[in-house]
Design a protein around this motif. Sequence first.
Motif: not given
Length: 324
Positions: A207-234
Motif C-alpha cells: 500500500r505504501t508503495r502505491a501511495d508513493y507511486a501516486g505521489a511521484l506521478r504528481l511531481l514535475r518530470k525531470r529531464p534526466q529521467d526516462p519514461e516511468g521514472f522515478p519509481q517506487a518499489m518494495t
Amino acid sequence: MDIADLAERISKGERRGLARGITLVESARADHRVMATELLSLLPQERRALRIGLSGTPGVGKSTFIESFGMMLTAAGLRVAVLAVDPSSARSGGSILGDKTRMDRLSRDPLAFIRPSPSQTHLGGVARRTREAVALCEGAGFDVVLIETVGVGQSETVVAQMSDLFLLLLAPAGGDELQGVKRGIMEMADLILVNKADGDLKPAAMRTRADYAGALRLLRKRPQDPEGFPQAMTVSALEEAGLQDAWTTMQELHDWRKKHGHFDRARSLQAQYWFEQDVRAALLAQLEAPVAKATMKDLGRAVTQGRMDPAVAAQQMLHMLGRG
C-alpha cells in the motif's frame, strides 16, 4: 608520508592503503590538505564507479539493506565500497552508531570495503570530505560506491551532489507517512524503496508503495529521467527479496542516462558545485586564524554594547580580511 607510493597502493586496490588515504583526506590539518590534494591528482582519472546515494528515515533498515544489497553485488563479482556517514558525538566528534559493526557479513567480504565516517558539524547528511573519499574508492577500482547518509533532514539532499543515483529507503506505513518526508528529498530521489516488505508488514508495504507511486506521478518530470521514472518499489532486506529487481532498475536508469549524455553532464555540474563549496569553506577557514578571531571578538563586543552598527562592523571585518 610518501604520497606517490600511497597513490600506487590505492591504484592497485590495496585496502590498507585506501583506508590510510581516506584518513588523510578527512584530516583538517593544513599540511594534510596539501598532501590530500596531491594524492587525488595522482590517482587514475579514467576509473568511474557507479555512485549510489542512500538516505532514509531512522530505523528503516538502511544498514541491513546495504549489507544484503552489497552481498548480492559481490556475489556477482562486483567490488563494492560503502561510505557510511554516522552521526557524531558532541564530545569527541567520533561516530556514534558505528555502521561497520552492523554489517558484519559484508565487512568480512574480500570484495567489499566499509568505511564509517563521523559527520562532525557538517550539514547535509554527509561528511565534508566524503566526495574525496568517493574519488579514492574509484581510484582503487571499485565498481559500486554506496554512500549512506545520516538520515532524512532538511539539507539531506547534499548527497545527490556526489552520486549518480539517489535512493530513498522508507518503511511500510499508511498514506499519512507522506507528510513526514520532505518534498525536496522526494524530488531528488531516483528510486523509492519501501523496505521490510515481508511477513505481516508485506500488505502495508504494498500500500505504501502505491501511495508513493501516486505521489511521484504528481511531481514535475525531470529531464534526466526516462519514461516511468522515478519509481517506487518494495524490497525486503531481511529476506533479500526484490533486491535483484531494484538493481536491474538502477542499471537501466544508469545506462539510459549515459546513453543520452545526462551522466557526464551531471558529473560536470557536481564538480562545479564542489569547487564552489571548497572555495566557500576556505574563505570561512580564514575566520579561524588567531588575528581574525580576535578582531571578530572585538567587533562583536562593540556591536553588543551598541557602539557600532552590525553592518559597519561586518564591513570592517571584511576589509581586514582583504575582501572589503
